[in-house]
Every structure is written in structure tokens, then in C-alpha cells.
Scaffold this active site. Structure first.
Site, mmCIF file in Angstrom:
data_model
loop_
_atom_site.group_PDB
_atom_site.id
_atom_site.type_symbol
_atom_site.label_atom_id
_atom_site.label_comp_id
_atom_site.label_asym_id
_atom_site.label_seq_id
_atom_site.Cartn_x
_atom_site.Cartn_y
_atom_site.Cartn_z
ATOM 1 C CE LYS A 1 9.669 -6.820 7.464
ATOM 2 N NZ LYS A 1 10.860 -7.567 7.083
ATOM 3 C CD GLU B 1 18.088 5.935 9.962
ATOM 4 O OE1 GLU B 1 18.631 6.334 8.880
ATOM 5 O OE2 GLU B 1 18.709 4.960 10.395
ATOM 6 C CB CYS C 1 21.332 5.202 6.383
ATOM 7 S SG CYS C 1 21.611 5.030 8.121
ATOM 8 C CD GLU D 1 21.004 5.142 1.003
ATOM 9 O OE1 GLU D 1 21.404 5.170 1.970
ATOM 10 O OE2 GLU D 1 19.945 4.866 0.772
#
Length: 482
Positions: A188, A262, A296, A393
Site C-alpha cells: 500500500k 522503520e 526520517c 520530529e
């Protein structure tokens, strides 16, 4: 033109033609070797550079997830598991070559759908995607020699959910090792960037893989959830936010499914007083402004030794005045568009919080387009460990600068975050690099560089950055019963 920093040369526009992308009015989901309309509603994917629709995409529904998983199971139990590793490898080689052959088309399509500069999609994303298929094609007939036991076996059906920041590359990271290990796949892509994954499905069809080996379902979070919860999925691979990763862990607890996650990061890029300043500045820029900071493992925290902090920040600011913010398809563009309105809102909220908490904000002078999702490269100084911009983040072109005096202080500050995905160390001393790398709680530590990847090298994190590795021999282990 002359500025305070010396001569500056303006660049004429050098746009890549969007016609190369061969955009179609509509795209379908890919199930059991064929394209078809999904049971969900059709949605329009948007060009983040001008907010105009690119194409209509058929989204999957729950029944499509069932069909895709059943097709993947039939393919796994049938032709795919019966096939030799050497034969599977031939299919991966075909996919890799097709990605190369259609590389220019895929690069333009990626930049249109994602907002990243064409130079990055053309020179990094697409070649790296092909390289992963080439690399794992070579492993397909050597699994017994990978050091993972004498007779490693595939897991079965792998459900894979990928993010929007590297759409095709993340698909390659997931699909290539899964197929090399003998698994079948239900993938997906992110709802804002489905197009290159659906073109990859075209490549899969043209490569004559057995029906059901690879299935691609466009859709929103509900489709990802349905894949994760499906009883006949043996392995989950997810790249995305830490919050969703925690939900996935809770969902599959006790089910026996294997999982790799991850997740987010808040990497420290550490510059010592003996580092080559100009080289370090280039690494800092690449670490945080590559893909608009929507990475990331971005080096979003700059830790500079106090004695050279003023010099490094001054050099960094000079370098940022030369960055070109503009349309993603312009070959001169360094910083493109933010992927979506929602992501832009998050970046603005966190940078506003940085100012409210007392950090000093600076951006180079630049004119942002009136339409689209844009954010100027931003540097915060006077940042403390307690500031939200030093802990959360941001996932945007925003750098927080902190200082340190000793290596011990640098380690303490670098590790003082919930994340543990990556870090960078800049120094001329090899012994210091090794000592720092051993103490940094990060899955990847770059030495005198940043954001460099290779298919042969494992990548992954610790703590709230997830677990498991992608890439290299270790990336095979995630898809094998050893």
C-alpha cells in the site's frame, strides 16, 4: 549580480517537461496480475507545487484487501514457492532493467507527485530503486549462503505499507528483498503519492511475474490497517510515523506475525573543532535540506563544538543564501515543495513553537510561490534540549543548532531523544569517529558525510525509531524464517 558575500549568478529556468511523465487521467489498483477499479472512492492526487490535480486514483476497499491477500497466498503456495531462486532472480533483474529504461519518466512522475526536486528523483531515488532490485536479484539463489542458517525459508505473504517521502524507493526497499526471499507481496503506497508505485505495478505486469506475486492497493489509513489486521498476512513491513508504528505493534501482538518498523528520527549531526568546515557545511545542508527535510534520518539537530560554533553557523548561513527554492521540475531547484497541506501545517506549528520558546529563527531571503505548499529553509539558534524543536520530529527544512564542549557532552545531547535512527560525526580523527560511533545510540552513523545509502548496507533504528533492518544481507533476514 554582486552581493555582500561576493558575485552571484542567476540561473535561467531549466524545466524538465512534465509530458515525460506520461500522466494518465486515471489509475487503477493492481490485484492478481491485473488492473481494476477499487471498491473505494476514486480520489485525485495533487501536485504539491501548485495544488492542481494530477490524476484520479481508484482506491481499494476492504474486499480488495481480501482479494489481494488471497491472490498473494495462491501465488505463494503455487508457482512462486515452487520456483528456484535463480528463476526468481531473473524476474528481479527484469524489474531493475525496466526501472532503468523508464527512469526519466519515473523521475518526473515522482517529482510531480511528491514535490521533490527533479535532480534528486533523477539522480538518487530512481537509480537507487533499480540498484535495490539488482542487488537482491543476486541474492535470490544464494539464500543458503547468507549466514542465516542452512535452509532459510520464506515467510509467506508480506503486507507492506510505505510513506510518501520516497515513494518508489521505499517500494523497492520493501518489494525486492521480499521477492528474493520467495515471499509474495501486498503493497500500500501513501495516499498522497501513489503514482510511481502504480507504474511499478505496470513494470511488474510487463515482467510477466506470476499473477498475485505483487499486488498494489492505493488507499488511505483504513486500507493499511486492513492489511495489518488480515489473518492471512505473515509479515508486516512499515515505514512511517512512530505513532502508527506503535499502533501496528499493539495490533499484531500475539498473532505470530513477523514485523519490521522503520519509524521517525531526530538525528544529531555532530561537528568537532577539527572538522573541515566547508565540507561539514555541505554535509549539514544535505543532511537537513535534502527532500525538503522530509527524511526520517534527516540531520535535524546540529551539534557544534562551542569553539567553532560561530564560524560554522556563519558559513552555513552564507551557503543557504545560494540555495534555490522553486518548482520541482526545474533542474536548478535545490529545495522543492512540501508534500501536502497537512505536513506544511505541522512544520509551521513546530517552528512557531520554537520562536515562542525563545529560540532565534533565521531564513535566507527567498520568494516563495503564491500557490502550492512551500516553506523556506530555516535555522534555529539559541536552542536548548528542552525545546520542542530539539525533541520532536519536524519533517521539514528546519535545523536546530546546539553547542557542546566535550565529546561526552556531545554524546549526552545526541542520545537525549526518544529516537535512535541515525547520526553524523565530522572530525579529522578516525579514532574519535570510531569512539563516537560506538557510543551513539543510532542505527546508522555517517562519518564526514550524511544521507549516503547503498543497497548492500543495512539501515534501521533503535528506541522509537523502530527495529529490524532494510538493505544488505540483514534486509533478507526480515523476510525469512531462520
Amino acid at each position: 549580480m554582486t552581493t555582500e558575500t561576493g558575485p552571484r549568478f542567476d540561473y535561467a529556468p531549466a524545466p524538465e517537461s512534465r509530458d515525460i511523465a506520461r500522466l494518465r487521467p486515471s489509475y487503477q489498483i493492481f490485484v492478481d496480475g491485473a488492473f481494476r477499479d477499487g471498491a473505494g472512492e476514486a480520489v485525485k492526487t495533487i501536485d504539491p507545487a501548485d495544488e492542481q490535480p494530477l490524476a484520479e486514483v481508484a482506491e481499494a476497499g476492504p474486499s480488495d484487501v481480501d482479494d489481494a491477500v488471497r491472490a498473494a497466498r495462491r501465488a505463494y503456495d503455487g508457482p512462486w514457492s515452487a520456483m528456484s531462486g535463480a528463476e526468481r532472480g531473473k524476474y528481479l533483474f527484469r524489474i531493475a532493467r525496466a526501472i532503468q529504461e523508464r527512469g526519466r519518466e519515473l523521475a518526473v512522475l515522482e517529482s510531480l507527485d511528491n514535490g521533490k526536486p527533479i535532480r534528486e528523483s533523477r539522480d538518487v531515488d530512481i537509480p537507487s530503486a533499480a540498484a535495490h532490485f539488482f542487488y537482491y536479484a543476486g541474492w535470490a539463489d544464494k539464500l543458503g549462503y547468507a549466514g542465516l542458517g542452512p535452509a532459510p525459508r520464506p515467510l509467506g505473504v508480506a503486507g507492506q505499507v510505505i510513506p510518501w517521502n520516497f515513494p518508489l524507493l521505499m517500494a523497492a526497499w520493501k518489494i525486492a528483498p521480499a521477492l528474493a526471499a520467495g515471499n509474495t507481496v501486498v503493497l500500500k503506497p501513501a495516499e498522497t503519492t501513489p503514482l510511481t508505485a502504480l507504474v511499478l505495478a505496470e513494470i511488474v505486469a510487463e515482467a510477466d511475474l506470476p499473477p498475485g506475486v505483487v499486488n498494489v492497493l492505493a488507499g488511505g489509513p483504513a486500507i493499511g490497517q486492513a492489511i495489518v489486521e488480515h489473518d492471512d498476512v505473515d509479515k508486516i513491513a512499515f515505514t512511517g510515523s512512530t505513532e502508527v508504528g506503535k499502533i501496528i505493534q499493539r495490533t499484531i501482538a500475539g498473532t505470530g506475525k513477523k514485523v519490521t518498523l522503520e519509524l521517525g528520527g531526530k538525528a544529531a549531526n555532530i561537528v568537532f573543532d577539527d572538522a573541515p568546515i566547508d565540507q561539514a557545511v555541505e554535509g549539514i545542508v544535505n543532511g537537513i535540506f535534502f527532500n525538503q527535510g522530509q527524511v526520517c534520518c534527516a540531520g535535524s539537530r546540529l551539534l557544534v563544538q562551542e569553539s567553532v560554533a560561530d564560524e560554522v553557523v556563519a558559513a552555513l548561513k552564507r551557503r543557504l543564501t545560494t540555495l534555490r527554492v522553486g518548482h520541482p521540475l526545474d533542474k536548478n531547484t535545490d529545495v522543492g515543495a512540501i508534500n501536502s497541506a497537512a505536513q506544511l501545517a505541522r512544520i509551521r506549528a513546530l517552528t512557531d513553537a520554537g520562536e515562542d520558546e525563545g529560540a532565534t529563527r533565521w531564513s535566507p531571503p527567498c520568494e516563495l510561490p503564491e500557490r502550492g505548499y512551500w516553506f523556506a529553509p530555516t535555522v534555529f539558534t539559541d536552542v536548548s534540549q528542552a525545546h520542542r524543536i530539539a525533541q520532536e520530529e519536524i519533517f521539514g527544512p528546519v535545523l536546530s543548532v546546539l553547542t557542546f564542549r566535550t565529546p561526552d557532552e556531545a554524546i549526552a545531547k545526541a542520545n537525549n531523544t526518544p529516537y535512535g535512527l541515525s547520526a553524523g560525526v565530522w572530525t579529522e580523527k578516525g579514532s574519535r569517529i570510531l569512539a563516537m560511533a560506538g557510543r551513539l545510540r543510532a542505527g546508522v552513523v555517517w562519518a564526514n558525510t550524511f544521507n549516503r545509502f547503498d543497497p548492500t548496507a543495512p539501515f534501521g533504528g533503535y528506541k522509537e525509531s523502530g527495529f529490524g533492518r532494510e538493505g544488505g544481507r540483514q534486509g533478507l533476514e526480515a523476510y525469512l524464517d531462520v
